[in-house]
Design a protein around this motif. Sequence first.
Motif, PDB file in Angstrom:
ATOM      1  N   GLY A 255       0.843  -1.186   0.000  1.00 30.32           N
ATOM      2  CA  GLY A 255       0.000   0.000   0.000  1.00 30.32           C
ATOM      3  C   GLY A 255       0.875   1.232   0.000  1.00 30.32           C
ATOM      4  N   LYS A 256       0.297   2.353  -0.409  1.00 29.59           N
ATOM      5  CA  LYS A 256       1.118   3.567  -0.470  1.00 29.59           C
ATOM      6  C   LYS A 256       1.417   4.080   0.937  1.00 29.59           C
ATOM      7  CE  LYS A 256       1.619   7.991  -2.763  1.00 29.59           C
ATOM      8  NZ  LYS A 256       0.937   9.108  -3.428  1.00 29.59           N
ATOM      9  N   TYR A 257       0.399   3.975   1.815  1.00 28.68           N
ATOM     10  CA  TYR A 257       0.581   4.468   3.186  1.00 28.68           C
ATOM     11  C   TYR A 257       0.385   3.337   4.185  1.00 28.68           C
ATOM     12  CZ  TYR A 257      -0.042   8.934   0.835  1.00 28.68           C
ATOM     13  OH  TYR A 257       0.082   9.993  -0.019  1.00 28.68           O
ATOM     14  N   SER A 258       1.040   3.449   5.314  1.00 37.10           N
ATOM     15  CA  SER A 258       0.883   2.469   6.380  1.00 37.10           C
ATOM     16  C   SER A 258       1.406   3.091   7.668  1.00 37.10           C
ATOM     17  CB  SER A 258       1.653   1.187   6.063  1.00 37.10           C
ATOM     18  OG  SER A 258       3.043   1.387   6.289  1.00 37.10           O
ATOM     19  N   ILE A 259       1.378   2.335   8.749  1.00 37.50           N
ATOM     20  CA  ILE A 259       1.930   2.877   9.996  1.00 37.50           C
ATOM     21  C   ILE A 259       3.451   2.917   9.946  1.00 37.50           C
ATOM     22  CG2 ILE A 259      -0.031   2.238  11.470  1.00 37.50           C
ATOM     23  CD1 ILE A 259       1.674  -0.210  12.389  1.00 37.50           C
ATOM     24  N   ASP A 260       4.028   2.505   8.798  1.00 34.09           N
ATOM     25  CA  ASP A 260       5.476   2.589   8.639  1.00 34.09           C
ATOM     26  C   ASP A 260       5.895   3.703   7.693  1.00 34.09           C
ATOM     27  OD1 ASP A 260       6.212   0.315  10.310  1.00 34.09           O
ATOM     28  OD2 ASP A 260       5.015  -0.789   8.865  1.00 34.09           O
ATOM     29  N   THR A 261       4.947   4.541   7.326  1.00 28.00           N
ATOM     30  CA  THR A 261       5.264   5.698   6.490  1.00 28.00           C
ATOM     31  C   THR A 261       5.719   6.847   7.392  1.00 28.00           C
ATOM     32  OG1 THR A 261       3.485   4.966   5.030  1.00 28.00           O
ATOM     33  CG2 THR A 261       4.338   7.183   4.667  1.00 28.00           C
ATOM     34  N   LEU A 266       2.853  11.325   5.521  1.00 26.42           N
ATOM     35  CA  LEU A 266       1.438  11.137   5.878  1.00 26.42           C
ATOM     36  C   LEU A 266       0.724  12.484   5.936  1.00 26.42           C
ATOM     37  CD1 LEU A 266       1.835   8.438   8.676  1.00 26.42           C
ATOM     38  CD2 LEU A 266       0.873   8.071   6.386  1.00 26.42           C
ATOM     39  N   LEU A 267       1.413  13.493   6.459  1.00 29.64           N
ATOM     40  CA  LEU A 267       0.766  14.798   6.626  1.00 29.64           C
ATOM     41  C   LEU A 267       0.571  15.513   5.293  1.00 29.64           C
ATOM     42  CD1 LEU A 267       2.503  16.098   9.896  1.00 29.64           C
ATOM     43  CD2 LEU A 267       0.330  14.868   9.638  1.00 29.64           C
ATOM     44  N   PRO A 297       4.136   6.288  12.621  1.00 28.67           N
ATOM     45  CA  PRO A 297       3.180   5.941  13.679  1.00 28.67           C
ATOM     46  C   PRO A 297       3.630   4.740  14.513  1.00 28.67           C
ATOM     47  CG  PRO A 297       1.993   6.544  11.699  1.00 28.67           C
ATOM     48  CD  PRO A 297       3.451   6.539  11.335  1.00 28.67           C
ATOM     49  N   ARG A 298       4.227   3.741  13.869  1.00 28.28           N
ATOM     50  CA  ARG A 298       4.653   2.578  14.644  1.00 28.28           C
ATOM     51  C   ARG A 298       5.727   2.954  15.680  1.00 28.28           C
ATOM     52  NH1 ARG A 298       4.658  -3.031  13.300  1.00 28.28           N
ATOM     53  NH2 ARG A 298       4.516  -2.567  11.070  1.00 28.28           N
ATOM     54  N   ILE A 299       6.705   3.737  15.237  1.00 24.13           N
ATOM     55  CA  ILE A 299       7.793   4.100  16.149  1.00 24.13           C
ATOM     56  C   ILE A 299       7.274   5.011  17.265  1.00 24.13           C
ATOM     57  CG2 ILE A 299       9.990   5.355  16.316  1.00 24.13           C
ATOM     58  CD1 ILE A 299      10.605   4.360  13.444  1.00 24.13           C
TER      59      ILE A 299
ATOM     60  N   LYS D 219      12.613   0.194   7.108  1.00 21.47           N
ATOM     61  CA  LYS D 219      13.323  -0.002   5.841  1.00 21.47           C
ATOM     62  C   LYS D 219      14.404   1.050   5.602  1.00 21.47           C
ATOM     63  CE  LYS D 219      10.175   2.278   2.597  1.00 21.47           C
ATOM     64  NZ  LYS D 219       8.850   2.432   3.200  1.00 21.47           N
ATOM     65  N   ASN D 220      14.291   2.189   6.238  1.00 23.04           N
ATOM     66  CA  ASN D 220      15.310   3.222   6.058  1.00 23.04           C
ATOM     67  C   ASN D 220      16.590   2.938   6.828  1.00 23.04           C
ATOM     68  OD1 ASN D 220      13.853   5.246   4.360  1.00 23.04           O
ATOM     69  ND2 ASN D 220      12.403   4.965   6.030  1.00 23.04           N
ATOM     70  N   ARG D 221      16.557   1.895   7.620  1.00 22.70           N
ATOM     71  CA  ARG D 221      17.790   1.495   8.328  1.00 22.70           C
ATOM     72  C   ARG D 221      18.409   0.250   7.706  1.00 22.70           C
ATOM     73  NH1 ARG D 221      16.415   3.030  14.644  1.00 22.70           N
ATOM     74  NH2 ARG D 221      14.783   4.515  14.073  1.00 22.70           N
ATOM     75  N   VAL D 222      17.890  -0.151   6.569  1.00 22.33           N
ATOM     76  CA  VAL D 222      18.481  -1.270   5.829  1.00 22.33           C
ATOM     77  C   VAL D 222      19.062  -0.687   4.556  1.00 22.33           C
ATOM     78  CG1 VAL D 222      18.053  -3.451   4.638  1.00 22.33           C
ATOM     79  CG2 VAL D 222      16.782  -2.886   6.724  1.00 22.33           C
ATOM     80  N   ASN D 223      20.360  -0.829   4.369  1.00 22.54           N
ATOM     81  CA  ASN D 223      20.997  -0.193   3.223  1.00 22.54           C
ATOM     82  C   ASN D 223      22.339  -0.871   2.954  1.00 22.54           C
ATOM     83  OD1 ASN D 223      22.487   1.594   1.569  1.00 22.54           O
ATOM     84  ND2 ASN D 223      21.111   3.275   2.145  1.00 22.54           N
TER      85      ASN D 223
END
Lengths: 322, 322, 322, 322
Positions: A255-261, A266-267, A297-299, D219-223
């Motif tokens: 998906g384009k957005y998630s709680i990992d975006t 997101l804003l 959001p997850r972090i 994912k931004n910490r995997v590189n």
Amino acid sequence: MRIIKKKIGEYAELTGYLHELNDETDNIKEYPAILIFPGGGFRTCSFLESEPIALAYLAEGYQAFTLKYTTVTDKENATIEDPMTDAQKALEWIRDCREEYCIGKEQLALLGFSGGAHLAAATATHGPQRPDVLLLGYPGILHSELRALECPDIIECIDEKTPPTFLFGTRDDKVTPPKHILVFAQCLEQKNVEFEVHIFRKGEHGFSLAKPLTSVGDKNRVNPDVAQWFQLSVRWLKEMLGEFTVYGVNDGRIGKYSIDTRVCELLESPEAKELVLTYLPMLSEELPVFIKDWITPRILNKNQKSLSQEKLEELDQKLLTL
Amino acid sequence: MRIIKKKIGEYAELTGYLHELNDETDNIKEYPAILIFPGGGFRTCSFLESEPIALAYLAEGYQAFTLKYTTVTDKENATIEDPMTDAQKALEWIRDCREEYCIGKEQLALLGFSGGAHLAAATATHGPQRPDVLLLGYPGILHSELRALECPDIIECIDEKTPPTFLFGTRDDKVTPPKHILVFAQCLEQKNVEFEVHIFRKGEHGFSLAKPLTSVGDKNRVNPDVAQWFQLSVRWLKEMLGEFTVYGVNDGRIGKYSIDTRVCELLESPEAKELVLTYLPMLSEELPVFIKDWITPRILNKNQKSLSQEKLEELDQKLLTL
Amino acid sequence: MRIIKKKIGEYAELTGYLHELNDETDNIKEYPAILIFPGGGFRTCSFLESEPIALAYLAEGYQAFTLKYTTVTDKENATIEDPMTDAQKALEWIRDCREEYCIGKEQLALLGFSGGAHLAAATATHGPQRPDVLLLGYPGILHSELRALECPDIIECIDEKTPPTFLFGTRDDKVTPPKHILVFAQCLEQKNVEFEVHIFRKGEHGFSLAKPLTSVGDKNRVNPDVAQWFQLSVRWLKEMLGEFTVYGVNDGRIGKYSIDTRVCELLESPEAKELVLTYLPMLSEELPVFIKDWITPRILNKNQKSLSQEKLEELDQKLLTL
Amino acid sequence: MRIIKKKIGEYAELTGYLHELNDETDNIKEYPAILIFPGGGFRTCSFLESEPIALAYLAEGYQAFTLKYTTVTDKENATIEDPMTDAQKALEWIRDCREEYCIGKEQLALLGFSGGAHLAAATATHGPQRPDVLLLGYPGILHSELRALECPDIIECIDEKTPPTFLFGTRDDKVTPPKHILVFAQCLEQKNVEFEVHIFRKGEHGFSLAKPLTSVGDKNRVNPDVAQWFQLSVRWLKEMLGEFTVYGVNDGRIGKYSIDTRVCELLESPEAKELVLTYLPMLSEELPVFIKDWITPRILNKNQKSLSQEKLEELDQKLLTL
């Protein structure tokens, strides 16, 4: 981490080098495991093919075990049945402790060197306990007078259930020349089993990691070319057993957005922004740029616990369908 | 560099991508050479296994040649004798031009892909012109109905004179599965010939360099793991054919001091200082540090030509014996 | 490929090492370009930092150009305006020929070494012609008495329009010590420009590729650690300028099925199968497994031309929406 | 190996991941050591920058220590003096235990991440206990409002005694942008201290090893590009602190023959043969080829103990002078 010892036979002992779960790395609930059989011609179990190898895989995220199995030095009248039994018990015990040691299901690799590779190949073809994948370093497969014990025939027993195998060695190995690898690979191909083969041009039998650390000072066991086998094996193992979860990359969510975006992204979307602010109103505050640019959001919720796990997943579902 | 074209048969043409000697790189008097046979099942000669491969080796310091050989598209009733003859002529012509193109003696490698590897292996085993070393990429060696032409038996002809061979391919190649490689390597071992083998787990037949550049856009031909074959081959070739001269490292000269020692080091030893100042008195002047720290008698003399080549070598001999 | 020469000033000449489009690689319509300014303190233009560098990028898929610019050896009373003018003309000419030489839009990199890096940095900051990205190898940026000519101030002119820059060098470079790199990078950061920096511990000024090929035999210019700069630069360039099209990976098309899906997979889905057989009925025939396993509608049509490009794209659209 | 814990302050604890000497690897009498300061802005000590980092260096042959130092979470009114004191005690305690833990003299590296790098840099510049070499990952050096505690000025204290330093980070780090690295490196250069710098283009602050294992799923910490810092650091550390002994390569012994020469080579020289047979007459027996091809007097004697250490060294001396 912790180190465990487990006696599994009169002359056999497992050593485990084990990661422990911790709160920070909540993307990891299980680790893949690797069991290592050192070489030594069934006369000894080489230290150089035990702990240094275990530590190398431990550093890559494996629950690593080494097996000190029965040799003719331990038991003068030993037969191959002795280490074969040790091997079966070792695999069985690790699987029995799978949950206790956070080992992933069907994620148990077996790696053997030289005579230990002979034992590993016999284990993987004779069973009943077999590893999920097999790695063989300068293996003795065919009959050889250099071993103190001789396994039952391995080649004859290769079948469709033999696990995928990674084979490596060197061309100028006088003790276990490449024919052991080539014949094994040929049989795997006939039986339609996956494999990978690397036979380097030059390198002494018993090279282990092929670095000064495992060279016993012998320059013929130091070879940066051959040392590539280890990283080649790590990549192969990841392809066979999977990689640790990276959200939105290898967890199946699309998906384009998630709680990992990132919050900054997101804003920027009116729909995502509305959703996020409904669940996490503190994000409406004027957050500093360096925070918005990396927090998700997850972090945020990991630190602040403002949402229950259910609510967080609900938000995720809604964001994924935008 | 220059590009040359040479017609060597009615339907056969060599293209050469060639370095030219220049004054600055006076450590290089000769280059190793590589001749490339592209694949195409004897129906075509693939561009993707021609020029991009030649350029990759050119960049590593090779005189690179590609051979467009006779196919059934050129000549309907062609037999394998047609491309076999082209191959012989190509090797012969390159060797005849060895001095003109600054190619080192016994430094001619032959690399073939797929059907071109079939032709290369037949050339290397049937002769009379044979390469000094052989490289085979996803080769067809055994009989196969996929080729428009079938070579005389290759396996039967492998003998002690077959050149050292580097073999690479992938496990899931449906067109030339790994058994072609495994059987070839086994025969080399029986005949006591050197080799190296890399069979990667995954990768489409015809992957060439396994990079987007040579993928025709097909994602199954892009694979960073498989792409390692190229650097593995470069290292192997250097071990087999030698490396460009680095003074005091691989030129056989041994000694604490030489005309390749930094001036700052030479001036620290009274004996070396006296010798150097006798031959090159300008070094007694107060040279700036950044000069003394890197200049050597050889480099100085290259720029200033104050000594004849004989005098320079005389100084070298004297320094080496200190 | 072809090699072109273009005189762009009395003492200035461009050499182009250029790929040519060919039918087989139909995923490539354009190449990125790189223009190389060799070093030499404005006294000479070093061969070692010209052709060998061009060939290395050519092999990676670049249209590579080297510029022989005006030096004080060519023109005794030269000022920095002479090579600055050459640099402007070179960039302008390459851009004018963009379509003729299949160079991608905004895909022109400029790479300079030592004094040539001084010229490159001046070009990128003073313009009006500026490269899209900049690479500087052991650059001279600050004032130095070692150069025969001195540029107008570079540091003062760094601004938001300065292109993203990749900087590399070594700590023990006595000619252009790392402060040149560090000050440049600091200014880029202040102006919010992207960059990457690699300063290795050890390596002689003028190391070029740091391999025997470009060492002039000097062991201090051979260094496998430092030689990593080249692959680091290739990866950085791909991130900045893009990669060649790989269908379904970096072309923006998203969907489970497309004309780039293997036929074996398409035939497994009833909807996809129906669609494919409507457009390409020959796929209903009993194709051999080794064909079905790798052929895609795009590849099939490339060989057989049974569909027009429009029809093929129509099929693609329908497959993508399944 | 073993794991040790040592409380060195009310809120401070050292964990050691330690190799133990063993008979097989008799070329290793000492290991280099590395002490790791995790980041966390002096609020926490990140697990991700502690154990996984220690295990990575352990696998490379280091005695690895992590320090849990005092933070404001432990002690509300903590000042920077608290962790500074912990750091001093940690270095002192490790040095005091040097012999017990088989740590080489002047082989103690200090590696800090983020806020932990701030502490490490302050330790290395303020002393009195200073590490032998310093490594800083995405360090905070300059003043920053993001840290809960602020060190005394680091930049002002850089002097000639500051240890050689390896610096790495990423351009788009919003928390500790590259200026921290650049200013530090500039001061090192001014004070004539060795260093190495790698600033990669892209990568999230806190990337640790930049692999899924240490990514917390982000994912931004995997590189894979950024992940190269680890191997770059291992190579740099070996250059600075030395490598394990490889006989005849890095132990200072020079000669054509020695007790590390293969028996097959020794028997080919009449003088060497005579010497060897005097000391080790069993070598006159018709040894099998595969033994003669790899065994050396040192290895033979290790297994058979036919010579005292003195006699073995006597033989070595005589062989070296042939």
